[in-house]
Design a protein around this motif. Structure first.
Motif, PDB file in Angstrom:
ATOM      1  N   LEU A 158      91.484  27.965  -6.704  1.00 48.60           N
ATOM      2  CA  LEU A 158      90.184  28.258  -6.102  1.00 48.60           C
ATOM      3  C   LEU A 158      89.156  27.212  -6.492  1.00 48.60           C
ATOM      4  N   ALA A 159      89.244  26.698  -7.716  1.00 50.58           N
ATOM      5  CA  ALA A 159      88.283  25.694  -8.177  1.00 50.58           C
ATOM      6  C   ALA A 159      88.391  24.396  -7.381  1.00 50.58           C
ATOM      7  N   LEU A 160      89.588  24.085  -6.876  1.00 49.09           N
ATOM      8  CA  LEU A 160      89.760  22.852  -6.111  1.00 49.09           C
ATOM      9  C   LEU A 160      88.988  22.887  -4.798  1.00 49.09           C
ATOM     10  N   ASP A 161      88.739  24.092  -4.271  1.00 49.27           N
ATOM     11  CA  ASP A 161      88.022  24.229  -2.998  1.00 49.27           C
ATOM     12  C   ASP A 161      86.531  24.478  -3.192  1.00 49.27           C
ATOM     13  N   THR A 162      86.051  24.416  -4.422  1.00 47.98           N
ATOM     14  CA  THR A 162      84.637  24.655  -4.717  1.00 47.98           C
ATOM     15  C   THR A 162      83.880  23.329  -4.731  1.00 47.98           C
ATOM     16  N   VAL A 164      80.576  24.223 -13.402  1.00 46.97           N
ATOM     17  CA  VAL A 164      80.862  25.625 -13.696  1.00 46.97           C
ATOM     18  C   VAL A 164      82.065  25.674 -14.639  1.00 46.97           C
ATOM     19  N   THR A 165      81.997  26.542 -15.623  1.00 41.58           N
ATOM     20  CA  THR A 165      83.100  26.751 -16.562  1.00 41.58           C
ATOM     21  C   THR A 165      83.588  28.186 -16.443  1.00 41.58           C
ATOM     22  N   VAL A 166      84.887  28.361 -16.288  1.00 41.70           N
ATOM     23  CA  VAL A 166      85.511  29.680 -16.211  1.00 41.70           C
ATOM     24  C   VAL A 166      86.459  29.820 -17.395  1.00 41.70           C
ATOM     25  N   ASP A 167      86.221  30.819 -18.219  1.00 45.89           N
ATOM     26  CA  ASP A 167      87.058  31.068 -19.392  1.00 45.89           C
ATOM     27  C   ASP A 167      87.746  32.420 -19.225  1.00 45.89           C
ATOM     28  N   ILE A 168      89.072  32.438 -19.324  1.00 39.44           N
ATOM     29  CA  ILE A 168      89.879  33.637 -19.090  1.00 39.44           C
ATOM     30  C   ILE A 168      90.602  33.974 -20.386  1.00 39.44           C
ATOM     31  N   ARG A 169      90.358  35.196 -20.888  1.00 41.23           N
ATOM     32  CA  ARG A 169      90.995  35.632 -22.135  1.00 41.23           C
ATOM     33  C   ARG A 169      91.453  37.080 -21.979  1.00 41.23           C
ATOM     34  N   HIS A 170      92.399  37.467 -22.824  1.00 42.13           N
ATOM     35  CA  HIS A 170      92.848  38.857 -22.908  1.00 42.13           C
ATOM     36  C   HIS A 170      92.973  39.221 -24.376  1.00 42.13           C
ATOM     37  N   ALA A 196      81.230  22.471  -6.437  1.00 44.58           N
ATOM     38  CA  ALA A 196      80.841  22.026  -7.773  1.00 44.58           C
ATOM     39  C   ALA A 196      82.076  21.656  -8.591  1.00 44.58           C
ATOM     40  N   GLU A 197      81.828  20.993  -9.721  1.00 43.79           N
ATOM     41  CA  GLU A 197      82.905  20.664 -10.651  1.00 43.79           C
ATOM     42  C   GLU A 197      83.208  21.894 -11.503  1.00 43.79           C
ATOM     43  N   VAL A 198      84.418  22.412 -11.407  1.00 45.10           N
ATOM     44  CA  VAL A 198      84.801  23.654 -12.066  1.00 45.10           C
ATOM     45  C   VAL A 198      85.855  23.352 -13.120  1.00 45.10           C
ATOM     46  N   THR A 199      85.611  23.826 -14.340  1.00 51.17           N
ATOM     47  CA  THR A 199      86.565  23.697 -15.440  1.00 51.17           C
ATOM     48  C   THR A 199      87.092  25.085 -15.783  1.00 51.17           C
ATOM     49  N   VAL A 200      88.392  25.249 -15.732  1.00 48.31           N
ATOM     50  CA  VAL A 200      89.035  26.530 -16.016  1.00 48.31           C
ATOM     51  C   VAL A 200      89.732  26.417 -17.363  1.00 48.31           C
ATOM     52  N   ALA A 201      89.364  27.282 -18.289  1.00 49.81           N
ATOM     53  CA  ALA A 201      89.947  27.284 -19.632  1.00 49.81           C
ATOM     54  C   ALA A 201      90.569  28.643 -19.905  1.00 49.81           C
ATOM     55  N   GLY A 202      91.454  28.670 -20.895  1.00 53.94           N
ATOM     56  CA  GLY A 202      92.084  29.920 -21.293  1.00 53.94           C
ATOM     57  C   GLY A 202      93.433  30.120 -20.632  1.00 53.94           C
TER      58      GLY A 202
END
Length: 591
Positions: free
Chosen positions: A472-476, A518-524, A478-484
């Protein structure tokens, strides 16, 4: 001339120290009830000091306050929202948003710390440094300029600032405890007059007039990480019967005004939280007064009762007493004792505040029965929202199929019939129709794929939530960084809810916030999925101003999830999604 100018400026510094000290105490006193006015007045005095010291140093000391929040906007029902409360008038939401703006501004924190230290620095340096007055004045001005200038460290405040802030919070809690004693006396007076003399309208007043302070203390518990929800029952409304009477519970009223009073009486009298608040007033005044009063007492008496009087009497030979500037009649013991008391006052508040917050949570949080009732209401509402959302989604799919793929497939069928008729008579025209039918079928297939992707993206099913968010970030824009990463797979409904919530947040960050990164951080952790979306946009996001964020709240609420949003004017915006869920088999995709 330079020395005389230094003496004049030294006298001016002493006068400013008195004014700043009075403004500092005034800010603490006014913070409990009219924090906006107190802090704004302190800002004006600090602004004057910025201009004065900048003139002495020959350079400008810039102001770096955050922009003021805009006026609150009504929702579709004409109500004004602040956090989880709706208001009929914009007055209180505007007041609370301005109060939060002033309290959360890092520049206000540095101003507050400077106001606490400035009188102490002036009283310590200026009298001792009178022989070199110009250098002393310049040193105080340079120190103030450094403290009042924009902070270069954004992430972590200085430990001294944190300690002074904790000490000021203890002073505010002590003032709250004193206020509670007065309000408890007023409550007892209202209850005695209401129950003893029959002035019944005073009984609801006696149980609710102090609720503003109780709610304020619930917010203060957040200083130590305690989140206390308001436990009050929903307000009752009179029910108009067909016979023209108004019903409240099992009581009938002839007039609407009496019914409104009866509803208020019934609502307050049978609400356990109102009585718990009444018990909290004297109990918390005692506990908070002891816990928060000790640091304040140590600091005030150690600094202004022992240390400073010792310096004043020793340096200038002034008279002293056995109480101020001495310990048991000994002046030599005053200075180390005063320094020790100040050190204890600075060390105790970070330890005292969590104790006070836990104590407040013990009395002010909802009971288990109230939490169960709220959970049932929330699940009932989210179930209704889920049913409505599912019905709307089914209607959308039917509309897209009818207007898109179905129409194209019908067109392909008609084209095939025409081809069948032209095969023998006009083969060239039949070939052209075959090409047209192929293009139409490809367009129908593309629409069906887009429709399926909108229902449930294939990459989400194949590779899981983190990789789906990366796609999804590739189609945004803005520059999106996905972590986690996730050590396993989530349940499909939870993955879908989290994916579309992140998709909506990314779209809002680009469309409304004009974010560039934009930064997206995914944790559980501990059985909960936590997704944090942070952008550097303009901020000001508010769920009450649009349907997108409310849609996210409804989507997450179906799974008992929450959306926490922090979006001050000027940014950054931090949205945190939390969903209770468990992980199943380990994921098979790479990071």
């Amino acid at each position: 001339m330079a020395y005389l100018r230094g003496l004049a400026r030294s006298a001016q510094l002493l006068g400013l120290a008195v004014l700043v000290f009075v403004a500092f105490l005034g800010s603490i006193v006014l913070m409990c009830a009219v924090i906006v006015a107190g802090m704004e007045q302190a800002r004006r005095l600090t602004g004057y000091c910025r201009r004065l010291f900048g003139g002495w140093l020959g350079r400008e000391i810039p102001e770096w306050y955050r922009p003021a929040p805009g006026p609150p906007q009504p929702d579709e029902e004409g109500m004004y929202r602040h956090e989880s409360t709706l208001y009929h008038s914009p007055r209180w939401p505007a007041y609370f948003s301005r109060m939060q703006w002033l309290a959360d501004d890092p520049a206000s924190h540095r101003d507050f710390a400077w106001q606490a230290l400035f009188p102490l620095v002036v009283l310590l340096l200026v009298p001792i440094g009178l022989p070199v007055a110009p250098l002393t004045v310049r040193a105080v001005a340079a120190w103030s300029a450094r403290r009042l200038a924009p902070s270069t460290k954004v992430k972590r405040p200085k430990r001294s600032d944190a300690v002074l802030l904790a000490w000021a919070r203890c002073g505010l809690l002590l003032l709250s405890a004193l206020t509670q004693v007065v309000l408890f006396g007023l409550s007892l007076l209202c209850l005695v007059l209401g129950m003893g003399l029959g002035i019944v309208f005073l009984v609801p007043v006696g149980l609710t007039h102090f609720r503003w302070l109780v709610n304020l203390r619930r917010q203060y518990a957040g200083w130590a990480g305690q989140r206390i929800e308001r436990p009050y029952k929903p307000r009752l409304r009179p029910e108009l019967r067909p016979d023209g009477l108004y019903r409240v519970g099992n009581t009938l009223y002839k007039t609407e005004s009496m019914a409104e009073f009866g509803a208020r009486w019934h609502w307050v009298w049978h609400d356990l939280a109102a009585w718990r608040d009444l018990v909290w007033l004297p109990a918390d005044a005692l506990v908070t007064g002891v816990l928060a009063g000790l640091p304040v007492l140590f600091g005030v008496y150690g600094a202004f009762g022992l240390a400073l009087p010792w310096i004043w009497t020793t340096a200038f030979g002034a008279e002293w007493s056995g109480w101020y500037g001495a310990v048991a009649g000994n002046r030599l013991a005053a200075l180390p004792t005063g320094v020790a008391l100040v050190a204890a006052a600075l060390a105790l508040p970070p330890l005292v505040l969590p104790l006070i917050s836990r104590w407040s949570a013990l009395l002010l949080r909802p009971t288990a029965k109230e939490e169960l009732r709220r959970r049932v209401e929330r699940l009932t509402q989210t179930r209704a929202d889920a049913v409505d959302a599912q019905a709307a989604e089914v209607r959308r799919i039917e509309r897209d199929l009818h207007d898109g793929a179905q129409a194209r497939l019908i067109s392909v069928g008609l084209t095939l019939g025409a081809i069948e008729r032209l095969m023998d008579t006009d083969p060239d025209a039949a070939r052209r129709l075959v090409a047209q039918a192929r293009e139409t079928s490809q367009a129908a297939l593309t629409e069906l794929r887009d429709l399926v992707r909108g229902i449930h993206p294939p990459v989400l099913s194949e590779r899981g939530l983190p990789d789906a968010v990366r796609a999804l970030a590739l189609d945004t824009a803005a520059e999106v960084t996905v972590a986690g990463r996730l050590p396993g797979r989530l349940a499909a409904p939870v993955e879908s809810a989290a994916y579309f919530a992140v998709s909506e947040l990314l779209a809002n960050a680009v469309r409304h916030g004009r974010a560039e990164h934009v930064t997206v951080d995914i944790r559980h952790r501990e059985g909960r999925l936590r997704v944090t979306v942070t952008d550097d946009g303009e901020g000001g996001a508010d769920p009450s101003r649009g349907t997108g964020l409310r849609g996210i709240e409804r989507r997450l609420g179906t799974f008992d999830g929450t959306l926490a949003l922090h979006s001050p004017q000027g940014g950054p915006t931090v949205a945190t999604l939390e969903l209770p869920c468990a992980l199943s088999s380990p994921k098979t995709s790479t990071s």
